[in-house]
Write a protein that holds these residues in place. Structure first.
Motif: not given
Ligand SMILES: [Zn+2]
Length: 261
Positions: A37-39, A69-75
């Protein structure tokens, strides 16, 4: 970027220099599976927009390839819309860790005026820490309608790393297990993790993917894939031999312990 009829990559999303971050999605007949989800929420809006446009009317589902966080920041953006977020059972980031990440991000702003203005707040606009609400403990298969994708455990970069394999299309979303152009980031683990990472690479090699979307950098195609595997493998083996990662010295200099990428 359209990779096949059903597989897409969303490349070049922003993060702390020198990292840009990738996401992607796989559009089945009924479900579109968003990979990472991006950062931040701004990245999530972009990913969500593309994923909805590719196959309007599909249900959305999200999976995180790891805990950084750069992979889950948009969760949070997806969860606010009631969309399930899957991820490794070991992903349990704390608000304190997220605050430390934001502070580290702000400290890395080169311009002193912008740093003093805390412009990391612009980057993390309306971004909240949200861990996955659906836990993956074992390898599994998702039926997206008319196609199946395999969720593989590929630990090494972190213990939480997953890869998503689309066998019909020969596409692998490998997260940070396999990236190129960048040095792989070994600093989230130590020698036992790096040995696991080598095994994960062997596994990826056996799949013989035609396209690999890594967590960062360019998408790899055909001949670029064995070269990328060899390159990461070489870095891992050298690090195991030396007993330290290639970026260990710069890590010691940094005070904050929470590292992204
Ligand atoms: Zn990463």
């Amino acid at each position: 970027m359209r990779l096949t009829d059903r597989c897409y990559a969303v490349t070049g999303l922003g993060y702390a220099s020198p990292w840009c971050v990738n996401a992607g999605f796989i559009a089945g007949d009924e479900i579109t599976l968003v990979v990472d989800t991006g950062g931040n929420t701004l990245a999530a809006q972009t990913i969500h927009g593309y994923a909805c446009a590719a196959r309007a009317g599909n249900m959305l589902r999200v999976i995180n390839t790891e805990k950084h966080f750069d992979h889950i920041g948009g969760n949070g953006y997806f969860r606010e819309k009631g969309i399930d977020v899957y991820g490794h059972g070991g992903i349990a980031r704390t608000p304190e860790e997220f605050q430390a990440e934001i502070a580290e991000f702000n400290d890395s702003i080169p311009d002193l005026v912008r740093r003093a203005r805390n412009e990391s707040r612009a980057f993390f606009y309306r971004t909240n820490l949200v861990n996955p609400n659906c836990r993956i403990q074992h390898e599994t298969t998702f039926d997206l309608g008319g196609m199946k994708v395999e969720i593989l455990l590929t630990p090494g970069h972190t213990a939480t790393n997953l890869s998503i394999w689309v066998p019909d299309d020969g596409v692998l979303y490998a997260g940070d297990c396999l990236i190129r152009e960048y040095l792989p980031n070994l600093d989230a683990g130590s020698e036992p993790d790096w040995r696991l990472w080598l095994k994960s690479l062997d596994r990826i090699e056996e799949l013989k993917p035609q396209l690999v979307v890594g967590g960062h950098g360019p998408v790899s195609r055909c001949d670029e894939i064995p070269a990328a595997i060899d390159s990461v493998r070489r870095v891992l083996k050298e690090s195991i031999e030396r007993g330290s990662s290639p970026t260990a010295r710069s890590c010691e200099v940094r005070s904050a312990g929470y590292q992204s990428s």
